[in-house]
Design an enzyme around this catalytic site. Structure first.
Site, short mmCIF file in Angstrom:
data_model
loop_
_atom_site.label_atom_id
_atom_site.label_comp_id
_atom_site.label_asym_id
_atom_site.label_seq_id
_atom_site.Cartn_x
_atom_site.Cartn_y
_atom_site.Cartn_z
N SER A 237 69.97 45.50 24.72
CA SER A 237 71.27 45.06 24.21
C SER A 237 71.51 43.63 24.62
CB SER A 237 72.39 45.94 24.79
OG SER A 237 72.64 45.58 26.14
N ASP A 238 72.42 42.94 23.92
CA ASP A 238 72.90 41.67 24.46
C ASP A 238 73.80 42.02 25.65
OD1 ASP A 238 73.45 39.01 24.87
OD2 ASP A 238 73.95 38.59 22.78
N ALA A 239 74.14 41.03 26.45
CA ALA A 239 74.94 41.29 27.66
C ALA A 239 76.30 41.86 27.26
CB ALA A 239 75.11 40.01 28.46
N GLY A 240 76.46 43.15 27.44
CA GLY A 240 77.73 43.78 27.11
C GLY A 240 77.87 44.21 25.67
#
Lengths: 625, 625
Positions: A237-240
């Site tokens: 995932s991207d951060a968050g």
């Protein structure tokens, strides 16, 4: 046993709870199994980033302008050496922390479809083919190109997909895009880098695409990435971005559901903390033990492939001595030279031994301009001013040109610039943007009103006036624009004798520019983006249709076209047949030169490029396979 | 006609309205009389400031540490050359604007009575005699020392008086002070600089003193400045300090009354706009035509004395070529060298040709540390890191040591520093403050909670931990503290092999430090302020009593005393009689050396100093007159 088998065996000894805990970026140690803690989040966009001192290469958009993918592959090789060197020394502390590992959140191969996007500087420009070629070269250089059974570092293709602003809305934005634009523009480079470079990983974007969150959407991830393309790597995932699934997109009801949605779709690793909800999701029957186990096996397969558990991995021997060593700095200077794009030249360049050079402007002596974003810290570097000072015996005068707030009571802030120009034989006028004016939401951009994006493509008004006032002095003037994106340079083009585009140029940027200005090397960069004449040329920023965007579809007349870039020599291309060109350097300067090949399908479309070095008078035959 | 007579004649041709308009810093042109516009507000604390490129000398507190007033006089001579050079070129635009003129708001000769004051860096330290001697030298150098009938530039003694924080309350603060402290401590240097250097001007402070606003108070201005001292120069307000008289101090009812109060008291010039109320004050009978006319005559007398209306003024010939020329840079490096204070040395310094030097810490490569505040812009400069790199063939490793916010997820932010130290033969550990942590209210200090002041004298906690972690590696370690004020260095003193104090060191600061560390020159600076062990050593910040402050009255045991400073040699002083000392350099290094003379009245009190250069083995007899 191969890496997959070793991973399977190791994971089989873990409890289900342990397996789930391994799926967040801060993976804890499992001491009884000899597994050290590891943080999957690491950055290396144009050099090892956020981990202290490192060779800071030019920003990605600058390296794209080199149109030299062989050179970029060497750069990737050097960056991964430095990442390995740091990992080798940090692993002795026990586990490694964020920014000390081998799984790099780079390259950014999104399409720079609109110059207002603050993160466009991180990309390889507006063309899918160029992006694919440069991305693949970077991935090969970084990952070791199959020279060892171990992978040197992992690269992560980001952001999958259709991600290019607005920064301020990214956590809930739905990019609406036609299937044609999706395939032809937005996904092309991802598939290219998987097919041609075996990229280890893909990162899900924050945004949604046609209503489905990118981090797990059926069409993007299930149908295309794993289905059609048969991607064998892992997805992060991207951060968050897992949290965005419910908070931003309202696609699920809560974090438990988001975690289940992303994991079930094939997102093996969560950069962030949403996967801490996996035990709850499992208890509710939203994810199966098998799905958890397979994700964990996938991640440990890559850790085995990186040699993290093996003494015999040859990359263990890369010494910290290589970090920012002379050889790396020399390669950096070479890349910086090839990244410089000469946009206009009435013959003033290269400079003919002036006695006094005036270096003027707010961008002449700013270290941040060398760094761009997602950068390391160089210990040796040269701004434009310093580079010119080091390279010449001429007297070098300097004026920052426009001053900060302490001059607010001055009615005429341009006097020093004018006086400085008057005293010189030639003026190097350094204008443009800086990384606090274009960047990423919440990180690099105090430009908070637009969260890192720009509202328009104009130079700041005071810089526009500075150009007019300095040019009015009447001295030969070379304008150097530093930015990570297209800026309206119409007036500069009209007023100045030469115009040079320097993207954020890395630690050696000032020296490389001096090499070019003073004629030590000929420029050879080409624009990886269209330089438009006006913000009015652009469709609405949030409109993801490619219509009237980029050199392929823009219906207007750009100031400087994609691919534009002069040398000091005079190069004549003569097609010999459909796939062969003769390149004749009939001018007086040796120069590097990128031969470009276009096809018409029916729009003009880059389909090949090759960078060569041609001596004055030399003829070289270039073949495209 | 002399300057006063010429002024009188010129002013006689002005209307009363024109005369009043000349009494604000932005004095308008009077074209029919050939009077160009002029802005009286100019800055030159340690180099021409806020006017673009200039030679940036060490901050005032650093120059005080040189204890070399002859050298400071040369510095003043150079700064006034650059101010003249700029004025000469800018006056061709018509009038000159703010920061382009000849009337300099420097030096700051307030007493640095408490290390928490953010502007203490602008002063010559805590001792009235040192402040007087250094201030007078600066004034002489700047004003031309009577070598011409024209004054080279005007200096302004500021801030008159009893001004040293808190910054956040300065516009309404009432400093309560005994007559003894007032005379002995707070006013001493003002009188000294008037008596010994004929300072052109005095600036009224923002604060009140014992209930009377400093900008016009009867006791300070009428009784002492003009009365007892017979001051013949002119008085200016601080920027906006006339407005403070009603807004901050509630001493008058409104701006009209404040303007009248200040002008009637003898404040000839208002930096600010309050004197725009003079027509109203005149209409109400609060100021007389004679008072207005005399103030205007005083100001034009100084403009005539500066040669502003004369072709034959020899200072008109100072060329812009001198700005930041090689000779000025050489003098700057000399001053920077003499400003460095060696606080502790177990013999590690000078460094004995190490093969690998680790330069570590957040203050190793920060340009702002060279500049302090009220600074110009240097075009050639060296940070500590750059200075060491330039000076040695040794391998120089670098780690910033503590990183910004992107490392917030790291539990151990010191690893790079540790690794870097491990790889070196010797560590140069660069810690301290920076000009965003101590400065002036509203200008230089993002440290907004305290408006530029510090709450305590500790190093930032992460730097304290950095010192512990780096020292624990076990390599020989030289700690360099950069700050504009006393910092608690007890732990550094205990843990490190050597401790060096670098005040904000000017453009050549990094090179000068390298000269000292590598033994090219011996250090010779002395502390102009006490280095206390703890914030608990200090009386309340707002208490202006000198009791238990500075070396004169502090009852505790400082870590490093006022006047402390080692050389690389071994200097033996032998008193020959009351006014004569023999200085014997029995060590192996040539060195500059300041001989200090104290008296006891009854507290220990500096009453003489003289800086000499003593070769190894040499004996020099020093006489105090």
């Amino acid at each position: 046993m191969n890496f997959a088998e070793r991973a399977k065996e190791l994971v089989s000894k873990m409890t289900l709870e342990e397996r789930m805990a391994q799926l967040c970026n801060k993976a804890p140690a499992i001491e009884r199994l000899g597994v050290p803690s590891y943080d999957w989040w690491n950055e290396a966009l144009h050099g090892v980033a956020r981990a202290g001192t490192a060779t800071v290469f030019p920003q990605a958009i600058a390296m794209a302008s080199s149109f030299n993918d062989d050179l970029l592959e060497q750069v990737g090789d050097v960056i991964s050496d430095e990442a390995r060197a740091k990992y080798n020394v940090y692993k002795k502390f026990g586990g490694t922390e964020i920014y000390q590992g081998l799984t790099e959140c780079a390259p950014n191969i999104n399409i720079f479809r609109d110059p207002r996007w603050g993160r466009g500087q991180e990309t390889f420009g507006e063309d899918p083919y160029l992006t694919g070629r440069m991305g693949a070269a970077y991935v090969r250089g970084m990952q070791g190109n199959g020279k060892s059974k171990y992978r040197k570092v992992d690269t992560t293709l980001k952001h999958f997909a259709v991600h290019s602003g607005p920064e301020g809305k990214r956590h809930g934005f739905n990019a609406v895009v036609s299937e044609k634009d999706l395939r032809e523009t937005y996904l092309y480079a991802f598939k290219y880098c998987i097919d041609h470079a075996d990229a280890a990983s893909v990162m899900g974007a924050y945004n949604a695409v046609n209503g489905e969150p990118a981090t797990g959407g059926k069409h993007l991830v299930e149908d295309i990435l794993y289905g059609e393309w048969g991607f064998q790597g892992y997805m992060v995932s991207d951060a968050g971005s897992v949290k965005d699934i419910h908070e931003g997109h309202k696609f699920t009801k809560n974090e438990v559901e988001s975690a289940a949605f992303a994991l079930n779709a094939g997102c093996h690793l969560n950069i962030g903390t949403s996967y801490r909800e996996l035990p709850q999701a499992y208890a509710m029957g939203l994810v199966s033990e098998e799905t958890i186990t397979k994700a964990c096996e996938k991640l440990f397969e890559t850790r085995f492939r990186l040699g993290m558990f093996d003494e015999d991995c040859e990359y263990n021997n890369i010494s910290y001595d290589c970090v920012e060593c002379d050889a790396h700095r020399a390669l950096n200077r070479q890349m910086a030279r090839e990244s410089i794009v000469l946009l206009k030249n009435d013959g003033i360049l290269p400079l003919k031994t002036p006695k006094t050079i005036a270096v003027i402007g707010p961008n002449a002596d700013r270290v941040s301009l060398l760094l761009g974003n997602y950068n390391g810290i160089p210990s040796r570097y040269a701004t434009i001013l310093r580079g010119i000072q080091e390279a010449t015996d001429a007297r070098v005068l300097y004026s920052a040109g426009v001053f900060p707030s302490t001059t607010s009571q001055m009615s005429d802030i341009y006097r020093e610039a004018v006086v400085t120009a008057e005293r010189a034989d030639v003026v190097i006028l350094c204008v443009g943007l800086n990384p606090s004016m274009e960047g990423e939401e919440g990180i690099d951009a105090p430009n908070s009103a637009n969260c890192g994006d720009r509202a328009d493509i104009e130079l700041p008004k005071r810089q526009q006036e500075l150009i007019r006032r300095v040019v009015a002095v009447g001295k030969p003037t070379v304008l150097v624009n530093v930015s990570g994106s297209c800026v309206n340079l119409c007036e500069a083009d009209r007023l100045c004798n030469a115009v040079v585009q320097l993207f954020y140029a890395g630690a050696e940027g000032g020296r490389a520019l001096a090499d070019v200005l003073l004629g030590k090397v000929s420029p050879s960069g080409r624009l990886p983006v269209t330089f438009y004449r006006s913000t009015d040329d652009l469709p609405p920023f949030e409109d993801y249709s490619m219509e009237n965007r980029t050199y392929k579809f823009f219906k207007g007349d750009p100031l400087y076209a994609f691919g534009h870039g002069l040398t000091y020599s005079n190069i004549i291309e003569t097609p010999l047949d459909e796939n062969t060109v003769e390149v004749f350097n009939e001018g007086p300067y040796d120069t590097a030169y990128s031969v470009l090949k276009y096809e018409y399908i029916p729009h003009k479309s880059l389909c090949g490029f090759k960078k060569i070095f041609v001596r004055a008078g030399e003829r070289i035959t270039v073949r495209f396979d």
